[in-house]
Design a protein around this motif. Sequence first.
Motif, PDB file in Angstrom:
ATOM      1  N   GLY A 168       0.845  -1.197   0.000  1.00 28.18           N
ATOM      2  CA  GLY A 168       0.000   0.000   0.000  1.00 28.18           C
ATOM      3  C   GLY A 168       0.874   1.239   0.000  1.00 28.18           C
ATOM      4  O   GLY A 168       1.784   1.362   0.826  1.00 28.18           O
ATOM      5  N   TRP A 169       0.612   2.132  -0.941  1.00 26.36           N
ATOM      6  CA  TRP A 169       1.409   3.366  -1.085  1.00 26.36           C
ATOM      7  C   TRP A 169       0.697   4.458  -0.306  1.00 26.36           C
ATOM      8  O   TRP A 169      -0.463   4.770  -0.584  1.00 26.36           O
ATOM      9  N   VAL A 170       1.386   5.058   0.653  1.00 27.70           N
ATOM     10  CA  VAL A 170       0.787   6.141   1.442  1.00 27.70           C
ATOM     11  C   VAL A 170       1.465   7.455   1.057  1.00 27.70           C
ATOM     12  O   VAL A 170       2.681   7.604   1.205  1.00 27.70           O
ATOM     13  N   SER A 171       0.655   8.391   0.555  1.00 22.87           N
ATOM     14  CA  SER A 171       1.215   9.706   0.200  1.00 22.87           C
ATOM     15  C   SER A 171       0.556  10.816   1.023  1.00 22.87           C
ATOM     16  O   SER A 171       0.868  11.986   0.833  1.00 22.87           O
ATOM     17  N   ILE A 172      -0.343  10.431   1.922  1.00 22.52           N
ATOM     18  CA  ILE A 172      -1.053  11.437   2.720  1.00 22.52           C
ATOM     19  C   ILE A 172      -0.157  11.766   3.922  1.00 22.52           C
ATOM     20  O   ILE A 172      -0.449  11.421   5.078  1.00 22.52           O
ATOM     21  N   LEU A 173       0.953  12.402   3.613  1.00 19.66           N
ATOM     22  CA  LEU A 173       2.000  12.694   4.607  1.00 19.66           C
ATOM     23  C   LEU A 173       2.675  14.002   4.229  1.00 19.66           C
ATOM     24  O   LEU A 173       2.676  14.380   3.052  1.00 19.66           O
ATOM     25  N   HIS A 174       3.270  14.670   5.233  1.00 20.02           N
ATOM     26  CA  HIS A 174       4.083  15.862   4.950  1.00 20.02           C
ATOM     27  C   HIS A 174       5.523  15.396   4.706  1.00 20.02           C
ATOM     28  O   HIS A 174       6.154  14.886   5.650  1.00 20.02           O
ATOM     29  N   PRO A 175       6.064  15.592   3.501  1.00 18.10           N
ATOM     30  CA  PRO A 175       7.429  15.130   3.235  1.00 18.10           C
ATOM     31  C   PRO A 175       8.453  15.675   4.229  1.00 18.10           C
ATOM     32  O   PRO A 175       9.367  14.947   4.646  1.00 18.10           O
ATOM     33  N   ASP A 176       8.325  16.931   4.631  1.00 20.20           N
ATOM     34  CA  ASP A 176       9.332  17.507   5.541  1.00 20.20           C
ATOM     35  C   ASP A 176       9.261  16.844   6.923  1.00 20.20           C
ATOM     36  O   ASP A 176      10.299  16.589   7.558  1.00 20.20           O
ATOM     37  N   VAL A 177       8.050  16.507   7.367  1.00 15.92           N
ATOM     38  CA  VAL A 177       7.910  15.830   8.671  1.00 15.92           C
ATOM     39  C   VAL A 177       8.548  14.443   8.576  1.00 15.92           C
ATOM     40  O   VAL A 177       9.292  14.008   9.470  1.00 15.92           O
ATOM     41  N   LEU A 178       8.284  13.777   7.476  1.00 14.31           N
ATOM     42  CA  LEU A 178       8.826  12.431   7.299  1.00 14.31           C
ATOM     43  C   LEU A 178      10.352  12.435   7.266  1.00 14.31           C
ATOM     44  O   LEU A 178      11.010  11.596   7.891  1.00 14.31           O
ATOM     45  N   LYS A 179      10.916  13.419   6.551  1.00 14.17           N
ATOM     46  CA  LYS A 179      12.383  13.492   6.466  1.00 14.17           C
ATOM     47  C   LYS A 179      12.993  13.708   7.846  1.00 14.17           C
ATOM     48  O   LYS A 179      14.012  13.129   8.193  1.00 14.17           O
ATOM     49  N   LYS A 180      12.306  14.547   8.632  1.00  9.74           N
ATOM     50  CA  LYS A 180      12.805  14.828   9.981  1.00  9.74           C
ATOM     51  C   LYS A 180      12.664  13.570  10.862  1.00  9.74           C
ATOM     52  O   LYS A 180      13.587  13.196  11.595  1.00  9.74           O
ATOM     53  N   THR A 181      11.522  12.928  10.772  1.00  9.23           N
ATOM     54  CA  THR A 181      11.260  11.732  11.585  1.00  9.23           C
ATOM     55  C   THR A 181      12.301  10.650  11.314  1.00  9.23           C
ATOM     56  O   THR A 181      12.732   9.942  12.223  1.00  9.23           O
ATOM     57  N   LEU A 182      12.697  10.531  10.057  1.00 11.95           N
ATOM     58  CA  LEU A 182      13.613   9.446   9.698  1.00 11.95           C
ATOM     59  C   LEU A 182      15.067   9.915   9.629  1.00 11.95           C
ATOM     60  O   LEU A 182      15.961   9.106   9.344  1.00 11.95           O
ATOM     61  N   ASP A 183      15.270  11.217   9.869  1.00 10.46           N
ATOM     62  CA  ASP A 183      16.626  11.742   9.979  1.00 10.46           C
ATOM     63  C   ASP A 183      17.470  11.396   8.741  1.00 10.46           C
ATOM     64  O   ASP A 183      18.531  10.775   8.854  1.00 10.46           O
TER      65      ASP A 183
END
Length: 226
Positions: A168-183
């Motif tokens: 399942g592809w999830v795109s309902i996300l903020h890319p900047d939050v994700l980048k920060k979360t995953l460092d």
Amino acid sequence: MDFAPSQTDPAHTCQHPPVFDDAFFEQLIDLFRWRRDVRRFRTDPVPQALVEELVSMATLAPSVGNSQPWRFISVESRERRQKVIEDFNLCNAEALKTYEGERAARYARLKLSGLREAPIHLAVFCDMETLAGKRLGRLTMPETLSYSVVAAIQILWLAARARGLGLGWVSILHPDVLKKTLDVPAEWQFIAYLCLGYPQEEHEDPELVRSQWQARLAEPGRLLHR
Ligand SMILES: Cc1cc2nc3c(=O)[nH]c(=O)nc-3n(C[C@H](O)[C@H](O)[C@H](O)COP(=O)(O)O)c2cc1C
């Protein structure tokens, strides 16, 4: 679930080019028809070797200048997964506000991720500053780098289905939050967040068709001639 690794090392080469007969082609079409975006997962674990096999298959994808810019992260920490789920909930609520009336009610009923249930979470990025490929093909179309990552995801999606797994592809996300979360490094562009696991159900039609959100468009007229 039994899993026997196959000859999936991307470095493996056949002595002779294989012949893809009609029976294979029929099966390939079945694979295309029965690939689904899956949001309803069983919680059974997925063997780590299978995940590695799929990622390895994905690296057989074409890429601009052979730049191979895909970067995969297996998101395993409970805290990080929780942050992704919180961001999804926030984005989904923002998206819901953009609809009105019956359409909003329908949106609210959709299941748009299997983030809580999926045993495997993969975040996929594109290294926008990779030196591999030596810029070939990117001068006028720098976006071809991220297209290459999408090509890899498509292979992963089909290979997963061929192994009995749903993606399942999830795109309902903020890319900047994700980048920060995953460092991740600043130059990595977020492309996709993928949920993987054994599906609860198998369908030949998309969930968004079944839930009457969006029908498949009519076939004729898609190929134009100039
Ligand atoms: C780039 C991309 C982003 C997507 N994002 C989501 C998403 O955030 N949530 C979701 O439920 N489905 C998402 N999907 C899945 C689509 O809804 C799905 O592919 C489409 O409805 C067709 O269904 P099928 O993949 O089963 O054929 C995404 C698909 C793509 C290609």
